[in-house]
Design an enzyme around this catalytic site. Structure first.
Site, PDB file in Angstrom:
ATOM      1  CD1 TRP A  38      78.318 112.485 -39.400  1.00  0.00           C
ATOM      2  CD2 TRP A  38      77.374 111.667 -41.255  1.00  0.00           C
ATOM      3  NE1 TRP A  38      78.861 111.247 -39.636  1.00  0.00           N
ATOM      4  CE2 TRP A  38      78.297 110.721 -40.768  1.00  0.00           C
ATOM      5  CE3 TRP A  38      76.659 111.369 -42.425  1.00  0.00           C
ATOM      6  CZ2 TRP A  38      78.529 109.499 -41.405  1.00  0.00           C
ATOM      7  CZ3 TRP A  38      76.894 110.162 -43.043  1.00  0.00           C
ATOM      8  CH2 TRP A  38      77.806 109.245 -42.541  1.00  0.00           C
ATOM      9  CD  GLU A  94      76.470 108.938 -33.961  1.00  0.00           C
ATOM     10  OE1 GLU A  94      76.365 107.733 -33.712  1.00  0.00           O
ATOM     11  OE2 GLU A  94      77.545 109.467 -34.295  1.00  0.00           O
ATOM     12  CD  GLN A 139      72.170  96.841 -35.233  1.00  0.00           C
ATOM     13  OE1 GLN A 139      72.907  95.945 -35.604  1.00  0.00           O
ATOM     14  NE2 GLN A 139      71.728  96.925 -34.004  1.00  0.00           N
ATOM     15  N   GLY A 187      67.020  98.866 -43.462  1.00  0.00           N
ATOM     16  CA  GLY A 187      66.652  97.815 -42.509  1.00  0.00           C
ATOM     17  C   GLY A 187      66.327  98.357 -41.127  1.00  0.00           C
ATOM     18  CE1 TYR A 188      68.589  94.848 -36.982  1.00  0.00           C
ATOM     19  CE2 TYR A 188      69.808  95.764 -38.822  1.00  0.00           C
ATOM     20  CZ  TYR A 188      69.620  94.782 -37.880  1.00  0.00           C
ATOM     21  OH  TYR A 188      70.484  93.729 -37.840  1.00  0.00           O
ATOM     22  CE1 TYR A 194      78.083 105.432 -29.959  1.00  0.00           C
ATOM     23  CE2 TYR A 194      76.029 105.487 -31.213  1.00  0.00           C
ATOM     24  CZ  TYR A 194      77.390 105.680 -31.131  1.00  0.00           C
ATOM     25  OH  TYR A 194      78.064 106.149 -32.210  1.00  0.00           O
ATOM     26  CG  ASP A 224      80.513 102.422 -31.251  1.00  0.00           C
ATOM     27  OD1 ASP A 224      81.612 102.288 -30.663  1.00  0.00           O
ATOM     28  OD2 ASP A 224      80.423 102.765 -32.442  1.00  0.00           O
ATOM     29  CB  CYS A 258      90.901  98.556 -32.879  1.00  0.00           C
ATOM     30  SG  CYS A 258      91.236  97.352 -31.591  1.00  0.00           S
ATOM     31  CB  CYS A 265      98.600  96.119 -33.878  1.00  0.00           C
ATOM     32  SG  CYS A 265      97.172  95.217 -33.269  1.00  0.00           S
ATOM     33  CB  CYS A 288      97.044 100.979 -33.809  1.00  0.00           C
ATOM     34  SG  CYS A 288      96.012 101.535 -32.453  1.00  0.00           S
ATOM     35  CB  CYS A 345      97.726  98.490 -27.319  1.00  0.00           C
ATOM     36  SG  CYS A 345      96.458  97.222 -27.497  1.00  0.00           S
TER      37      CYS A 345
END
Ligand code: SF4
Length: 341
Positions: A26, A42, A47, A86-87, A125, A143, A195, A202, A205, A211
Site C-alpha cells: 500500500w 489502515e 488490531q 476479526g473485529y 487516528y 496509535d 521501541c 534501544c 534506535c 531518549c
C-alpha cells in the site's frame, strides 16, 4: 513541555526510516500514495499485524480494484473476504464508508480531516494517517506504537487520555516542514520494530541519544498503565443440528450486536449465567449430546459455549439453512472453533 532537539528528532528518524523502509503493497511506488489503498490498509492494520494484513490487502484490491468496486460489492462477499481478520465491525464500516465515498464524494476521498472524521470507521487516528500519508498534509497520527515511543522518549508519567494530548503536543513541536506521510509512517515503524513493548532495541534506535527513558530510566516502565478490570465471563449453548445428509444448520446472526450479519450455528443468548431458556425460533430435537465446550475472548468479555449435537428432521420454522460447504460463508473464529468440534 520541554522540546529536545526538535530538528534532530525528525532528521534522526528519517535517516533511519530511509534505510529500513519496507516495500509494503500500500506504499506509494514513486508517485503519490493511493488514498483507497492507504485507507484500506489502515483499517485492516487496526488490531492486526502487517504480516497478516498483506494477503488480505492484496486479495481486496484484486477483487475490488477501486473504491467504486468495493462500494458496489455485496456485504456478504466483503465479510467473507474479511474472514479471519476479526473485529467484523471494521468490515461492515469499510463497506458503508466505500458506499458513502461513492455516493457523496463522487468516488474521491475528501482531503479535509473533518470530512474524513464523519465517515464510518474513521476516527482521529485513521483520519490523521490518511491526511498525512495519502495527501501529504501535516497531521499527527497517534496509535499505540507512537504513544509508546513518545512516552518513553520524554518519560511521560501521564495516563491516557492526558498522555495522548501530551504526546500530540510534543509531536506538533517536532513535525518537519515536509514529508508528512513519511513522518507518520516512520514513527509507527519505529514503535513496531524498535521501541517494542518488551525488550526495546534501544542500542539500534535512531532516537537513543536523546531518549530520556534510555538515558535515565527503564523504557519498559513507560507508558504508565492503568490496571485493567477483569473481563466478565458469559455463557451460552450452541447447537450443531444435522439432517440425514449430514448437513449442518447455519443461520445469519440477527440484531446489531457482536457478530451480527455473520453466519453461525444457532446459539442461545450469551449471559452471565448459563441460559436456561433454549431456542425460541427453532425446534430442537429431543435427544442432544454434549459434544464439548468452546472458550473465546472478545474485546469486552470471555465466552464459554456448551456445544450440543443432534439430528433433526423437523422443519425449521424460521431462519437458517442446512449446508455442507461452509467455507463459502463468512464464519467468525468463534464459529470455526464450534465447528471444529
Ligand atoms: S531509545 Fe529505546 S526507549 Fe527510547 S525510543 Fe528508542 S527504542 Fe524506545
Amino acid at each position: 513541555m520541554m522540546v529536545l532537539n526538535s530538528d534532530s528528532f525528525s532528521q534522526d528518524l528519517f535517516q533511519w526510516f530511509d534505510g529500513i523502509k519496507r516495500d509494503l503493497p500500500w506504499r506509494k511506488a514513486g508517485g503519490h500514495a493511493n488514498p483507497y489503498h492507504v485507507w484500506l490498509s489502515e483499517i485492516m492494520l487496526q488490531q492486526t499485524t502487517v504480516k497478516s494484513v498483506i494477503p488480505y490487502f492484496l486479495n481486496f484490491i484484486q477483487r475490488w480494484p477501486t473504491i467504486e468496486d468495493l462500494g458496489r460489492a455485496n456485504l456478504d462477499e466483503v465479510l467473507h473476504a474479511w474472514q479471519g481478520l476479526g473485529y467484523y465491525t471494521r468490515a461492515k464500516n469499510l463497506h458503508k464508508c466505500a458506499q458513502m465515498i461513492v455516493g457523496e464524494f463522487g468516488g474521491r476521498f475528501p482531503e479535509d480531516r473533518n470530512a474524513l472524521l464523519k465517515l464510518p470507521g474513521i476516527g482521529p487516528y485513521t483520519s490523521a494517517a490518511i491526511t498525512s500519508i495519502a495527501f501529504e498534509k501535516p497531521a499527527i497520527a497517534l496509535d499505540g506504537n507512537v504513544m509508546r515511543v513518545i512516552s518513553r522518549y520524554l518519560t511521560l508519567e501521564s495516563l491516557r487520555p492526558q498522555l495522548d494530548q501530551d504526546a500530540e503536543a510534543f509531536l506538533w513541536q517536532v513535525i518537519p516542514q515536509s514529508r508528512f506521510g513519511d513522518f507518520t509512517q516512520a514513527l509507527m515503524e519505529l514503535g513496531a520494530l524498535m521501541c517494542r513493548p518488551k525488550s526495546p532495541m534501544c542500542l539500534h534506535c535512531p532516537l537513543m541519544k536523546n531518549c530520556k527513558a534510555y538515558l535515565n530510566a527503564v523504557p519498559e516502565d513507560f507508558p504508565k498503565k492503568v490496571l485493567k478490570k477483569a473481563l466478565p465471563q458469559k455463557f451460552g449453548h450452541a447447537f450443531l443440528l444435522k439432517n440425514s445428509n449430514h448437513q449442518i444448520l447455519i443461520r445469519k446472526r440477527a440484531g446489531k450486536g457482536i457478530l451480527s450479519g455473520l453466519y453461525e450455528v444457532p446459539t442461545t443468548d450469551w449471559d452471565l449465567t448459563l441460559p436456561k431458556r433454549l431456542l425460541q425460533d427453532i425446534s430442537l430435537p429431543e435427544h442432544l449430546n454434549l459434544r464439548g465446550e468452546v472458550n473465546h475472548t472478545f474485546t469486552h468479555f470471555h465466552l464459554n459455549l456448551k456445544v450440543w449435537e443432534g439430528a433433526t428432521r423437523h422443519p425449521i420454522r424460521r431462519m437458517g439453512r442446512f449446508l455442507k460447504n461452509l467455507k463459502d460463508y463468512a464464519l467468525p473464529t468463534l464459529m470455526k472453533k464450534v465447528l471444529s468440534l
